[in-house]
Design a protein around this motif. Sequence first.
Motif, mmCIF file in Angstrom:
data_model
loop_
_atom_site.group_PDB
_atom_site.id
_atom_site.type_symbol
_atom_site.label_atom_id
_atom_site.label_comp_id
_atom_site.label_asym_id
_atom_site.label_seq_id
_atom_site.Cartn_x
_atom_site.Cartn_y
_atom_site.Cartn_z
ATOM 1 N N UNK A 274 0.849 -1.185 0.000
ATOM 2 C CA UNK A 274 0.000 0.000 0.000
ATOM 3 C C UNK A 274 0.891 1.242 0.000
ATOM 4 N N UNK A 275 0.350 2.337 -0.511
ATOM 5 C CA UNK A 275 1.093 3.603 -0.569
ATOM 6 C C UNK A 275 0.252 4.704 0.035
ATOM 7 N N UNK A 276 0.929 5.723 0.516
ATOM 8 C CA UNK A 276 0.225 6.863 1.091
ATOM 9 C C UNK A 276 1.068 8.117 0.987
ATOM 10 N N UNK A 277 0.384 9.227 1.043
ATOM 11 C CA UNK A 277 1.038 10.529 1.077
ATOM 12 C C UNK A 277 0.897 11.096 2.475
ATOM 13 N N UNK B 156 -9.613 -4.224 2.599
ATOM 14 C CA UNK B 156 -9.664 -3.740 3.977
ATOM 15 C C UNK B 156 -10.749 -2.672 4.080
ATOM 16 N N UNK B 157 -11.610 -2.822 5.052
ATOM 17 C CA UNK B 157 -12.632 -1.810 5.305
ATOM 18 C C UNK B 157 -11.983 -0.712 6.146
ATOM 19 N N UNK B 158 -11.498 0.316 5.467
ATOM 20 C CA UNK B 158 -10.727 1.360 6.145
ATOM 21 C C UNK B 158 -11.565 2.079 7.196
ATOM 22 N N UNK C 294 -4.356 7.843 1.759
ATOM 23 C CA UNK C 294 -4.064 6.610 1.029
ATOM 24 C C UNK C 294 -4.107 6.863 -0.474
ATOM 25 N N UNK C 295 -3.092 6.413 -1.170
ATOM 26 C CA UNK C 295 -3.036 6.576 -2.630
ATOM 27 C C UNK C 295 -3.004 5.237 -3.363
ATOM 28 N N UNK D 224 -9.087 7.965 2.165
ATOM 29 C CA UNK D 224 -8.735 6.678 1.562
ATOM 30 C C UNK D 224 -8.909 6.692 0.058
ATOM 31 N N UNK D 225 -9.163 7.864 -0.537
ATOM 32 C CA UNK D 225 -9.348 7.945 -1.972
ATOM 33 C C UNK D 225 -10.808 7.798 -2.362
#
Length: 369
Positions: free
Chosen positions: A249-252, A288-290, A281-282, A365-366
Amino acid sequence: MKKIFIVFMVVIWLATGCGDKVNVENLSLSLLVGIDLDEENNLIFSASSPVFSEEAKMKEEDFTKPATTLRKSRDEDDKTFMALTTGGKTQAILIGKKVMQHEGWFKLLDPYMRDPKNTLNARIVMVDGPAYEVVQYKPTDKPRLPLYVLQLIDTAARRNLTLKTSVQDLWRAAYEKGITASVSEVRKDDRLLVTGVALMDEEGKYKLSIGANENRLLRILQNETQGNFQFTFKSFDQPKGEIFPENAYSFSAEKISVKTKTHYAEDKFKFDVNVKIRIILTERLFPLDVRKEKGKLEKDIEEHLENQFGQLIAKIQEAQIDPVGFGLYARAFEYDHWKPVQDRWGQTFSKAEVKVKVKATIAAMGTTK
């Protein structure tokens, strides 16, 4: 009144600087400067300057010659260039890695600090290899080489892949006992590539290099949190997948807050660094239920970041350097303990206790649930 008017006009004429006017066609602007050592440790200087003549087919001319000092190399330039060489518009100073592996190379930049006609804003860049190879590089699909190098460094710095260090920044770090210097690092293969950051010790000698991800961590510890901070991790709780990285997973990271507390106990300095990060989240390659389980992912992010901060700090402590500037905190808040060790801060810091605690909060989460 007539005399006052005459004096006034003379002052205005002098203020315009017309007395030493030089047309740009008669100047050789050293936009790129390179410093190297040959196999016998003789200094080699190189320079790249634009050509303003409409008749010239090549719009860039370069020069590489041995010389005793940077200022002396200008005499050699003037033997070849058709104009007066000047360093007032230098965009970048490229230092070969072999030069930085020796103590005291800082003094080679003395003309930029001493001569007011030279610029203090030129970027300092270490080249993993000979600097003259970059100066002589002539890419056909890029703008003028000096502008290309400058834009390459600045763009990478905005994304925190590297950092921008000017002549003035380097000089300040060289004489500041609470922090050690760091500069951009590039390498030339088939093309020019920004590889990260070169870190130096208290004497200015090159010690080690760090990549883009470690540089982001370094910038956070320095509380320099402008620009883009993009991270990609693999979740501890998810299966990694056979072919595709299904646990990635990636994130800013945004709105980063850094607070550093300093104290002295048990015969050593102790630093507690608290980092708060807002997460966007990117990318997420696993289900996954964020909304319901974001706590799991936040904990995963915190654990990854704390581990990586710990690894970076262990690396710089082993090298006995302090690019973060913990010495500045030690001097500010524990001066009585700092004063006796200020001349050997690298060695002292290597024994310090540094703890980094991260608090991550997922804010978005986008567009995909």
